[in-house]
Design a protein around this motif. Structure first.
Motif, short mmCIF file in Angstrom:
data_model
loop_
_atom_site.label_atom_id
_atom_site.label_comp_id
_atom_site.label_asym_id
_atom_site.label_seq_id
_atom_site.Cartn_x
_atom_site.Cartn_y
_atom_site.Cartn_z
N PHE A 1 14.56 -1.69 11.99
CA PHE A 1 13.19 -1.44 11.54
C PHE A 1 12.41 -0.56 12.52
O PHE A 1 11.19 -0.50 12.48
N VAL A 2 13.14 0.11 13.41
CA VAL A 2 12.48 0.99 14.39
C VAL A 2 11.75 2.11 13.66
O VAL A 2 10.61 2.45 14.00
N ALA A 3 12.41 2.70 12.64
CA ALA A 3 11.79 3.81 11.92
C ALA A 3 10.52 3.37 11.21
O ALA A 3 9.52 4.10 11.20
N LEU A 4 10.52 2.17 10.65
CA LEU A 4 9.34 1.67 9.95
C LEU A 4 8.20 1.42 10.93
O LEU A 4 7.04 1.76 10.65
N ASP A 5 8.51 0.83 12.07
CA ASP A 5 7.48 0.61 13.10
C ASP A 5 6.90 1.94 13.57
O ASP A 5 5.68 2.08 13.75
N LEU A 6 7.77 2.93 13.76
CA LEU A 6 7.32 4.25 14.19
C LEU A 6 6.42 4.89 13.13
O LEU A 6 5.39 5.49 13.45
N ALA A 7 6.82 4.74 11.86
CA ALA A 7 6.01 5.31 10.78
C ALA A 7 4.61 4.71 10.76
O ALA A 7 3.61 5.42 10.58
N ARG A 8 4.51 3.42 10.96
CA ARG A 8 3.21 2.76 10.95
C ARG A 8 2.36 3.16 12.15
O ARG A 8 1.15 3.34 12.03
N ARG A 9 3.00 3.28 13.31
CA ARG A 9 2.24 3.61 14.51
C ARG A 9 1.79 5.06 14.55
O ARG A 9 0.74 5.37 15.12
N THR A 10 2.57 5.94 13.96
CA THR A 10 2.23 7.37 14.00
C THR A 10 1.43 7.82 12.79
O THR A 10 1.11 8.99 12.66
N GLU A 11 1.14 6.90 11.89
CA GLU A 11 0.31 7.17 10.72
C GLU A 11 0.90 8.24 9.80
O GLU A 11 0.17 9.04 9.21
N VAL A 12 2.22 8.26 9.67
CA VAL A 12 2.82 9.13 8.67
C VAL A 12 2.57 8.53 7.30
O VAL A 12 2.25 7.35 7.16
N ARG A 13 2.69 9.34 6.26
CA ARG A 13 2.32 8.89 4.92
C ARG A 13 3.42 8.12 4.21
O ARG A 13 3.14 7.34 3.30
N SER A 14 4.68 8.35 4.60
CA SER A 14 5.75 7.66 3.90
C SER A 14 7.03 7.67 4.72
O SER A 14 7.20 8.48 5.63
N ALA A 31 10.39 -6.77 5.00
CA ALA A 31 9.66 -5.98 5.99
C ALA A 31 8.65 -5.03 5.36
O ALA A 31 7.90 -4.37 6.08
N GLY A 32 8.64 -4.93 4.03
CA GLY A 32 7.63 -4.10 3.38
C GLY A 32 8.16 -2.86 2.70
O GLY A 32 7.39 -2.03 2.23
N LEU A 33 9.49 -2.69 2.65
CA LEU A 33 10.08 -1.54 1.97
C LEU A 33 10.29 -1.85 0.49
O LEU A 33 10.66 -2.96 0.13
N MET A 34 10.01 -0.87 -0.35
CA MET A 34 10.29 -1.00 -1.78
C MET A 34 11.70 -0.51 -2.05
O MET A 34 12.09 0.55 -1.55
#
Length: 333
Positions: A1-14, A31-34
């Protein structure tokens, strides 16, 4: 889930994982993935001695049609060469790219890969590439590109200078299947969109992708779509099951996807009774959900995510599984 944590912290859109294990690990959705389930068409090599041995497994009508398609191309003077990437010359790649462009333009679209891309992979990974070239009267006619994985051949792109009946099927499917038989490659993945692939021995397989969207309303809209699409996929597989290309009684004739999600996604209110013959299932649900299940249960708690994975082994045909809120089922083989 490193990529998901990074996405949330860096405010990427998807964030999009275009290919995940089948069935997907339960914690992905927790973890919140569809999750999106789709259907691709794969051919499986069962140790066939040659292409005729493969055809012998098919029913009379499908076997006759494939032989007719191949014979008509031979009678039209069309010949094929399978060229490993290690032996492909610059002229082969230039011709392939011309065909690739024509495919997109014939559908009023723009090719999204340029010639430099194909030159780059030809230099970087030639041992993973296979060009299929069609010739007639000494002139190149059509081309297809396949990519070799560790245990599979993947069909990618194709094109032709002239339409001929059956040419697409030969260049994209029959040549790839013959190559897999000769080289003892386990399977050929022909991609999605394909009733015509089913008729040629490629069977439906469930594939999954995982997606996260930062915008809550947009995410909800996509989740609603995936829920509706999932029900459509179930209907689609049922329809495919009526058109198996194999002989009655052949194990491959039982077309259908034996693993995947039920029509409702997790965290949706779902009251279901499920009759599952086979080896076992996994049910994933919130820790406080009441569950009734038979015959034997093993539990593996994931309290950090607030979910409980319930594993049931040795199900018989009569066994039933039912649960309330948050039900998810995966068939294990």
């Amino acid at each position: 889930f490193v990529a998901l944590d990074l996405a949330r912290r860096t405010e990427v859109r998807s964030l999009h994982c275009l290919r995940v294990l089948s069935p997907p690990p339960p914690l992905l959705e927790a973890a919140g993935l569809m999750l999106r389930r789709t259907v691709q068409f794969h051919w499986h090599n069962e140790g066939f001695a040659d292409f005729d041995a493969f055809l012998a497994r098919m029913n009379h009508d499908k076997r006759k049609k494939i032989r007719q398609e191949r014979r008509r191309l031979r009678e039209a003077g069309v010949q094929f060469r399978r060229i490993p990437g290690t032996q492909a010359e610059a002229a082969d790649w230039r011709f392939f790219y011309e065909c690739y462009q024509r495919t997109y333009r014939s559908h009023f679209s723009t090719p999204y890969l340029n010639f430099a891309f194909f030159q780059a992979i030809a230099r970087a990974m030639p041992e993973r590439l296979l060009l299929v070239l069609a010739w007639r009267d000494g002139q190149r006619l059509a081309a297809a590109l396949d990519v070799l994985g560790d245990d599979a051949l993947y069909g990618r792109y194709w094109g032709t200078l002239e339409y001929l009946p059956g040419l697409h099927f030969e260049a994209c499917y029959y040549q790839a299947i013959e190559h897999c038989i000769e080289q003892r490659i386990a399977r050929f993945e022909g991609g999605a969109q394909g009733e015509h692939k089913l008729a040629r021995g490629l069977l439906p397989v469930a594939t999954f992708s995982a997606h996260w969207l930062a915008h809550p309303q947009f995410a909800q809209a996509v989740a609603d779509f995936l829920r509706r699409e999932g029900r459509g996929i179930d209907n689609y597989v049922d329809e495919l099951a009526e058109h198996t290309p194999f002989k009655a009684g052949d194990p491959a004739a039982a077309v259908g996807i034996r693993s995947g999600w039920p029509s409702e996604t997790p965290l949706q209110a779902a009251e279901q009774g499920i009759d599952i013959p086979g080896a076992g299932i996994v049910v994933v649900l919130p820790l406080d959900t009441q569950i009734e299940i038979s015959p034997h249960v093993e539990r593996s708690a994931h309290a950090d995510h607030g979910f409980d994975a319930v594993v049931v082994h040795r199900l018989d045909r009569s066994d039933q599984v039912s649960a309330g809120l948050g039900l998810r089922v995966e068939v294990i083989h």
